[in-house]
Design a protein around this motif. Structure first.
Motif, PDB file in Angstrom:
ATOM      1  N   GLY A  32      -2.047   1.279  10.233  1.00 11.20           N
ATOM      2  CA  GLY A  32      -2.341   0.271   9.215  1.00 11.20           C
ATOM      3  C   GLY A  32      -3.804   0.300   8.808  1.00 11.20           C
ATOM      4  N   ALA A  33      -4.693   0.502   9.773  1.00  7.21           N
ATOM      5  CA  ALA A  33      -6.125   0.571   9.483  1.00  7.21           C
ATOM      6  C   ALA A  33      -6.436   1.824   8.679  1.00  7.21           C
ATOM      7  N   ASN A  34      -5.799   2.938   9.015  1.00  8.32           N
ATOM      8  CA  ASN A  34      -6.023   4.173   8.263  1.00  8.32           C
ATOM      9  C   ASN A  34      -5.580   4.017   6.819  1.00  8.32           C
ATOM     10  N   THR A  35      -4.467   3.368   6.609  1.00  4.88           N
ATOM     11  CA  THR A  35      -3.974   3.144   5.253  1.00  4.88           C
ATOM     12  C   THR A  35      -4.942   2.261   4.478  1.00  4.88           C
ATOM     13  N   ALA A  36      -5.486   1.247   5.123  1.00  5.19           N
ATOM     14  CA  ALA A  36      -6.435   0.350   4.460  1.00  5.19           C
ATOM     15  C   ALA A  36      -7.724   1.087   4.098  1.00  5.19           C
ATOM     16  N   LEU A  42     -10.259   5.123  -2.112  1.00  4.63           N
ATOM     17  CA  LEU A  42      -9.746   5.473  -3.436  1.00  4.63           C
ATOM     18  C   LEU A  42     -10.155   4.438  -4.480  1.00  4.63           C
ATOM     19  N   THR A  43     -10.162   3.166  -4.109  1.00  6.17           N
ATOM     20  CA  THR A  43     -10.586   2.118  -5.035  1.00  6.17           C
ATOM     21  C   THR A  43     -12.050   2.265  -5.403  1.00  6.17           C
ATOM     22  N   VAL A  44     -12.891   2.536  -4.422  1.00  6.37           N
ATOM     23  CA  VAL A  44     -14.330   2.700  -4.677  1.00  6.37           C
ATOM     24  C   VAL A  44     -14.569   3.924  -5.573  1.00  6.37           C
ATOM     25  N   VAL A  45     -13.879   5.015  -5.324  1.00  4.89           N
ATOM     26  CA  VAL A  45     -14.045   6.223  -6.144  1.00  4.89           C
ATOM     27  C   VAL A  45     -13.601   5.938  -7.575  1.00  4.89           C
ATOM     28  N   PHE A  46     -12.487   5.261  -7.753  1.00  2.55           N
ATOM     29  CA  PHE A  46     -11.993   4.942  -9.091  1.00  2.55           C
ATOM     30  C   PHE A  46     -12.974   4.043  -9.839  1.00  2.55           C
TER      31      PHE A  46
END
Length: 97
Positions: A32-36, A42-46
């Motif tokens: 779960g932590a890895n997914t987060a 990905l959000t920061v890169v976008f």
């Protein structure tokens, strides 16, 4: 009616065929932590790419290029033609190297 085959008895898991009724596997805390972490990266890169794109568009909009012509504003073409004719009438010289 003695020749009809009987179906085998069904298991309890097979009876619940919808995804909501079937038992689901829970993720471990590390998964779960890895997914987060992946989602945050990905959000920061976008957001970074979107910000850079907006900055480039604003820069290009504010710095629209304009070109400068050295012709007279009145568009007096006869003066331009007169200057070209004067240079042709001069004495031509040949230089040998």
């Amino acid at each position: 009616m003695t020749g009809l085959p009987t179906p085998p008895p069904a298991k309890a898991d097979e009876l619940m065929s919808t995804p909501l009724l079937q038992a689901t596997e829970t993720l471990t805390p590390t998964a779960g932590a890895n997914t987060a972490v992946i989602a945050c990266v990905l959000t920061v890169v976008f957001i970074t790419l979107l910000s850079v794109l907006i900055i480039i568009i604003i820069y290009l909009h504010k710095n629209k290029g304009s070109y400068i012509t050295y012709e007279p504003a009145g568009g007096e073409a006869s003066a331009t033609l007169q200057m070209e004719n004067d240079s042709v009438q001069g004495k031509k010289e040949e230089y040998f190297i």
